[in-house]
Design an enzyme around this catalytic site. Structure first.
Site, PDB file in Angstrom:
ATOM      1  N   SER A 181       0.638  -1.225   0.108  1.00  0.00           N
ATOM      2  CA  SER A 181      -0.382  -0.115  -0.419  1.00  0.00           C
ATOM      3  C   SER A 181       0.778   1.664   0.020  1.00  0.00           C
ATOM      4  CB  SER A 181      -0.904  -0.079   1.638  1.00  0.00           C
ATOM      5  OG  SER A 181      -1.694   1.185   0.918  1.00  0.00           O
TER       6      SER A 181
ATOM      7  N   ASP B  76      -9.898  -3.775  -6.090  1.00  0.00           N
ATOM      8  CA  ASP B  76      -9.137  -2.795  -4.473  1.00  0.00           C
ATOM      9  C   ASP B  76      -9.404  -1.776  -5.281  1.00  0.00           C
ATOM     10  OD1 ASP B  76      -7.288  -0.919  -3.464  1.00  0.00           O
ATOM     11  OD2 ASP B  76      -6.258  -2.438  -3.685  1.00  0.00           O
TER      12      ASP B  76
ATOM     13  N   HIS C 226      -8.591  -4.361  -0.867  1.00  0.00           N
ATOM     14  CA  HIS C 226      -7.101  -3.592  -0.219  1.00  0.00           C
ATOM     15  C   HIS C 226      -6.718  -4.491   1.179  1.00  0.00           C
ATOM     16  CE1 HIS C 226      -3.436  -1.183  -0.075  1.00  0.00           C
ATOM     17  NE2 HIS C 226      -4.214  -0.721   0.193  1.00  0.00           N
TER      18      HIS C 226
END
Length: 426
Positions: A209, A366, A396
């Site tokens: 991320s 995501d 995610h």
């Protein structure tokens, strides 16, 4: 005529039945309210949807608490959320306890070094890991991140270094970036690698991320830095966030309300990272900051035109969203939106040609799916070897949910597969 004791008994029984009905009604209403709060429509292909709904409801509740505390002036919202995350992560049991750990400073930056037990004189491979959390959240030395680093160290027989960079709102860009670069340059120094018995030809940088954002930016910096004699062999980017010019890519449009990373929340993370006004969230998510300016459109088309960089099956019927009249002043107020150190997808081709072989993980559900896929395609066009592992049931943050007490099958598979890839290529 009934005696008084019988009348009293009947009335008591009636009151009891009434209270039981009332309690049942209240219980039903509460159950409906809880179900209404927890339930959100999810794509049928997403991993374990009901479990994800409960997880998301919990996280939404924590975010809401943070917003309330912030609005009342009690605490910054990020501190409230991070406190809850730390408390949850402390529940995760420590795994691979034979792994040796050392908390140390690399050029003033806090890092933790994980080393497998025993030294037989051979050089080990190594992974530098940079955690996610929107540049603001996360406990890299606790819970799932600690378990992940221990697992990498054990499964790969590798030295793993995790960077505990300072986070927003205490610091903003470029502090997080600078600290990760400094830690990387320090670790890649030949004498430091020698200290930890690391093979200088077998070092990777990895992040998830926002950590994937920082890992990509670090790979770009070290790849083009002539003062760094040792280079990363590989980069592993797990659902990375790589740009903030287009919040209406196909994946942003498709997944804007899919947990656990909603589009609005991602925009908030960006503004917090860049030290900007959070009131600009709405302008960002409707792309007002990228209103059609000729120079800006040229930049977007050359670096992040998802209509040409993505496979057609992902584009579906989604169309680009760029208002004719917007708020172009936002880019002047937040110049970092155009800075490749903050948004690695904006890097020039000559920079991309210098980065190491890449493994990029993406999830179908995501909002950041297209960031990762566009970067994979741009790296390929620049001549860099890329493995894009895509999970049709992925969402995610799933890699953080590969450990007890909150695990998902897709998270377990994802961790296994990317460690296997490292094992084969590092």
């Amino acid at each position: 005529m009934l005696s008084n004791p019988l009348i009293a008994a009947e009335r008591k029984e009636e009151r009891h039945h009434f209270m039981m009905k009332l309690l049942g009604g209240i219980t039903l209403l509460l159950a409906i309210a809880v179900a209404f709060y927890i339930y959100i429509p999810l794509p049928r292909t997403i991993s374990e949807p009901w479990k994800l709904m409960v997880l998301d409801a919990t996280f939404r509740g924590v975010v809401m608490m943070g917003d309330v505390a912030h609005s009342l002036g009690l605490s910054h919202r990020v501190y409230v959320i991070n406190s809850a995350i730390v408390n949850f992560e402390s529940l995760v049991p420590i795994t691979n306890q034979k792994i040796q750990i050392e908390d140390i400073l690399f050029d003033g930056v806090h890092v933790r070094v994980y080393q497998p037990p025993g030294k037989d004189g051979k050089l080990r491979r190594s992974v530098m890991f940079i955690h996610g959390g929107g540049w603001a959240l996360g406990a890299p030395k606790l819970g799932s991140y600690d378990s992940l680093c221990r697992q990498m160290a054990a499964d790969l027989d590798a030295v793993v270094v995790t960077v505990d960079y300072r986070k927003a709102p205490d610091v903003h860009f470029p502090v997080q970036y600078d600290e990760c670069v400094r830690a990387a340059k320090q670790f890649l120094r030949p004498e430091v690698l020698e200290k930890y018995s690391v093979d200088p030809e077998r070092v990777a940088v990895c992040g998830d991320s926002a950590g994937g954002n920082l890992a990509a930016a670090v790979a770009q910096r070290t790849g083009t830095d002539n003062t760094t004699t040792v280079k990363f062999k590989l980069q592993v980017l797990v659902y990375p966030v790589l740009q903030a010019l287009d919040f209406n890519t196909a994946s942003y449009q498709q997944n804007h309300n899919v947990p656990i990373l909603y589009r609005r929340l991602m925009a908030r993370f960006w503004l917090e990272y860049l030290g900007a006004d959070l009131d600009l969230v709405h302008s960002l998510i409707i792309n007002n900051h990228t209103a059609q300016d000729q120079n800006l459109m040229s930049l977007i088309h050359s670096k992040l035109d998802w209509t040409t960089l993505l496979p057609k099956q992902l584009i579906k019927n989604y169309k680009p969203v760029f208002p004719v009249i917007g708020s172009p002043g936002i880019l002047k107020d937040i110049p970092a939106l155009l800075d490749a150190r903050a948004a690695p997808l904006l890097a020039e081709d000559k920079v991309l040609r210098m980065v190491p072989r890449a493994y990029i993980m993406t999830g179908e559900h995501d909002v950041l799916r297209d960031d990762g896929m566009m970067y994979a395609r741009r790296l390929e066009l620049a001549g860099v070897s890329v493995t894009n592992e895509h999970y049709e049931d992925g969402f995610h943050g799933c890699v953080s949910f590969a450990f007890w007490p909150c695990y998902f099958s897709v998270g377990i598979r994802a961790v296994h597969n990317y460690i296997t890839w490292l094992d084969e290529h590092l």
